[in-house]
Design a protein around this motif. Structure first.
Motif, short mmCIF file in Angstrom:
data_model
loop_
_atom_site.label_atom_id
_atom_site.label_comp_id
_atom_site.label_asym_id
_atom_site.label_seq_id
_atom_site.Cartn_x
_atom_site.Cartn_y
_atom_site.Cartn_z
N ASP A 67 100.56 3.87 74.95
CA ASP A 67 101.21 4.18 75.99
C ASP A 67 100.71 5.57 77.14
O ASP A 67 100.95 6.29 75.67
CB ASP A 67 102.78 4.70 75.16
CG ASP A 67 103.97 4.55 76.55
OD1 ASP A 67 103.53 4.57 77.17
OD2 ASP A 67 104.79 4.86 75.71
N ILE A 68 100.64 5.24 77.84
CA ILE A 68 99.83 6.57 78.81
C ILE A 68 101.10 6.59 79.63
O ILE A 68 100.60 7.70 80.76
CB ILE A 68 98.68 6.41 79.67
CG1 ILE A 68 99.60 4.68 80.60
CG2 ILE A 68 97.62 5.74 78.80
CD1 ILE A 68 98.20 4.38 81.54
N THR A 69 102.46 6.73 79.74
CA THR A 69 103.43 7.25 80.23
C THR A 69 104.02 8.35 79.23
O THR A 69 104.14 8.22 78.59
CB THR A 69 104.70 6.46 79.92
OG1 THR A 69 104.44 4.58 80.86
CG2 THR A 69 106.06 7.32 81.39
N PRO A 70 104.09 10.10 79.81
CA PRO A 70 104.16 11.13 79.37
C PRO A 70 105.48 10.85 79.40
O PRO A 70 106.03 10.77 80.13
CB PRO A 70 103.57 12.07 80.90
CG PRO A 70 102.91 11.42 81.48
CD PRO A 70 103.37 9.97 81.69
N PRO A 71 106.53 11.80 78.20
CA PRO A 71 107.47 11.88 78.34
C PRO A 71 107.82 12.51 78.98
O PRO A 71 107.39 13.50 78.67
CB PRO A 71 107.35 11.76 76.88
CG PRO A 71 105.93 12.70 76.13
CD PRO A 71 105.63 11.79 76.92
N PRO A 72 109.23 12.06 79.45
CA PRO A 72 109.22 12.63 80.79
C PRO A 72 110.51 13.95 79.68
O PRO A 72 111.30 13.05 79.28
CB PRO A 72 110.71 11.56 81.84
CG PRO A 72 111.10 10.82 80.48
CD PRO A 72 110.14 10.12 79.92
N GLY A 73 110.98 14.84 81.24
CA GLY A 73 111.91 16.01 80.84
C GLY A 73 111.52 16.85 79.63
O GLY A 73 112.44 17.46 79.45
N LEU A 74 110.29 16.89 78.99
CA LEU A 74 109.35 17.53 78.68
C LEU A 74 108.97 19.32 78.89
O LEU A 74 108.21 18.47 79.90
CB LEU A 74 108.82 16.65 77.48
CG LEU A 74 109.31 16.15 75.66
CD1 LEU A 74 108.82 15.12 74.99
CD2 LEU A 74 110.85 17.23 75.76
N PRO A 75 108.44 20.01 78.22
CA PRO A 75 107.56 20.88 78.59
C PRO A 75 106.17 19.99 78.99
O PRO A 75 105.84 19.88 77.72
CB PRO A 75 107.65 21.94 78.07
CG PRO A 75 109.01 22.05 77.63
CD PRO A 75 109.19 20.33 76.98
N TRP A 76 105.29 20.69 79.73
CA TRP A 76 103.81 20.59 79.72
C TRP A 76 103.10 20.23 78.62
O TRP A 76 102.24 19.20 78.20
CB TRP A 76 102.65 20.71 80.64
CG TRP A 76 102.02 22.27 81.05
CD1 TRP A 76 103.09 23.02 81.27
CD2 TRP A 76 101.51 22.41 80.09
NE1 TRP A 76 102.04 23.74 80.83
CE2 TRP A 76 101.42 23.96 80.54
CE3 TRP A 76 100.53 21.39 79.73
CZ2 TRP A 76 99.85 24.65 79.68
CZ3 TRP A 76 99.56 22.04 79.18
CH2 TRP A 76 99.15 23.50 78.94
N GLN A 77 102.99 20.94 77.95
CA GLN A 77 102.45 21.31 76.43
C GLN A 77 102.85 20.24 75.98
O GLN A 77 101.84 19.07 74.99
CB GLN A 77 102.81 22.57 75.73
CG GLN A 77 101.90 23.41 76.84
CD GLN A 77 103.14 24.49 77.21
OE1 GLN A 77 104.17 23.80 77.86
NE2 GLN A 77 103.05 25.63 77.82
N ALA A 78 104.44 19.65 75.26
CA ALA A 78 104.42 18.71 74.93
C ALA A 78 104.29 17.21 74.90
O ALA A 78 104.21 16.65 74.46
CB ALA A 78 105.97 18.93 75.10
N GLN A 79 104.08 17.52 76.40
CA GLN A 79 103.84 16.26 77.41
C GLN A 79 102.33 15.80 76.40
O GLN A 79 102.11 14.70 76.43
CB GLN A 79 103.94 15.78 78.55
CG GLN A 79 105.87 16.16 78.98
CD GLN A 79 105.70 15.97 80.32
OE1 GLN A 79 104.54 16.39 81.62
NE2 GLN A 79 106.09 15.15 81.13
N VAL A 80 101.51 16.16 76.71
CA VAL A 80 100.27 16.14 77.06
C VAL A 80 99.58 16.00 75.03
O VAL A 80 99.16 15.49 74.60
CB VAL A 80 99.21 17.82 76.67
CG1 VAL A 80 98.17 17.65 75.57
CG2 VAL A 80 99.44 18.38 78.76
N THR A 81 100.59 16.96 74.09
CA THR A 81 100.57 16.46 72.52
C THR A 81 101.47 15.03 72.38
O THR A 81 100.43 14.50 71.61
CB THR A 81 101.64 17.48 72.30
OG1 THR A 81 101.12 18.27 72.27
CG2 THR A 81 101.88 17.27 70.55
N ALA A 82 102.14 14.62 73.18
CA ALA A 82 102.47 12.85 72.71
C ALA A 82 101.40 12.02 73.17
O ALA A 82 100.98 11.16 72.74
CB ALA A 82 103.92 12.75 73.63
N LEU A 83 100.40 12.16 74.62
CA LEU A 83 99.53 12.01 75.27
C LEU A 83 98.49 11.80 73.74
O LEU A 83 97.82 10.48 73.35
CB LEU A 83 99.06 11.83 76.14
CG LEU A 83 100.06 11.24 77.57
CD1 LEU A 83 99.59 12.84 78.48
CD2 LEU A 83 100.21 10.40 77.91
#
Length: 203
Positions: A67-83
């Motif tokens: 899944d390459i969709t960044p999780p919405p509504g999170l700080p950019w650090q959390a989005q990168v971590t999820a990816l």
């Protein structure tokens, strides 16, 4: 008239991945995959040109469902971590494939799409130009390096025992650090390093 094709690239990649998972990356060959499929080696050349192309198909198979969709509504650090966590989980499920992700990083469409998603998050966070290049490469280096360390390097197999058995007289700090490191879970080590990296980038 040419014979109709009876195999898909997905079927070939699945067979190749089965060989890699069972016998290791070094065992991957056109002959081994043909045996896995129950067909003559030369028949494979109707579908792929060589082992290199076969490796590329394996990388796509492993990463295609990430899944390459960044999780919405999170700080950019959390989005990168999820990816990063998603691609790390996909590759980590097939440790012998880790080197192939580097070999085929410039041709894998799945890796291109994932990298574009990471760059999208970094750009929205204000990274452009050289800082964005350096941020991306730092994240990639930590991710790939951690996978290699966990599955193929000193954190895997007999390497751990060798490090913890070092003489404390000759290598006091290294021996102590190795013993301290042994019980630390790979996930904790990875996320601690990634968090430190992203905190540094934020500055």
């Amino acid at each position: 008239m040419p014979r109709p094709r009876s195999l898909t690239h997905t079927a070939l990649a699945t067979a190749a991945l089965a060989v890699i998972d069972r016998d290791g990356l070094g065992a991957l060959s056109m002959r081994a995959v043909a045996t896995e499929l129950g067909m003559a080696t030369m028949s494979l050349y109707r579908y792929v040109t060589d082992r290199h192309q076969l490796e590329g198909l394996v990388v796509e198979l492993v990463l295609a469902e990430v899944d390459i969709t960044p999780p919405p509504g999170l700080p950019w650090q959390a989005q990168v971590t999820a990816l990063v966590d998603r691609v790390r989980a996909a590759v980590g499920a097939h440790p012998e494939v880790v080197p192939l992700t580097m070999t085929h990083r410039h041709t894998s469409l799945s890796l291109h799409r994932w990298t574009e998603a990471v760059l999208t998050v970094l750009t929205a966070a204000g990274f452009t130009g050289r800082p964005r290049v350096l941020a991306l490469r730092a994240v990639l280096a930590h991710t790939v390096g951690s996978l290699q360390m966990q599955h193929l390097g000193s954190l895997a197999g007999p390497g751990t025992a060798v490090m913890t058995a070092l003489s404390p007289d000759d290598y006091p700090l290294l021996a102590e650090t190795a013993r301290t490191a042994r019980p630390i879970p790979p996930d904790e080590e990875f996320h601690h390093g990634l968090a430190a990296l992203l905190t540094g980038l934020a500055r």
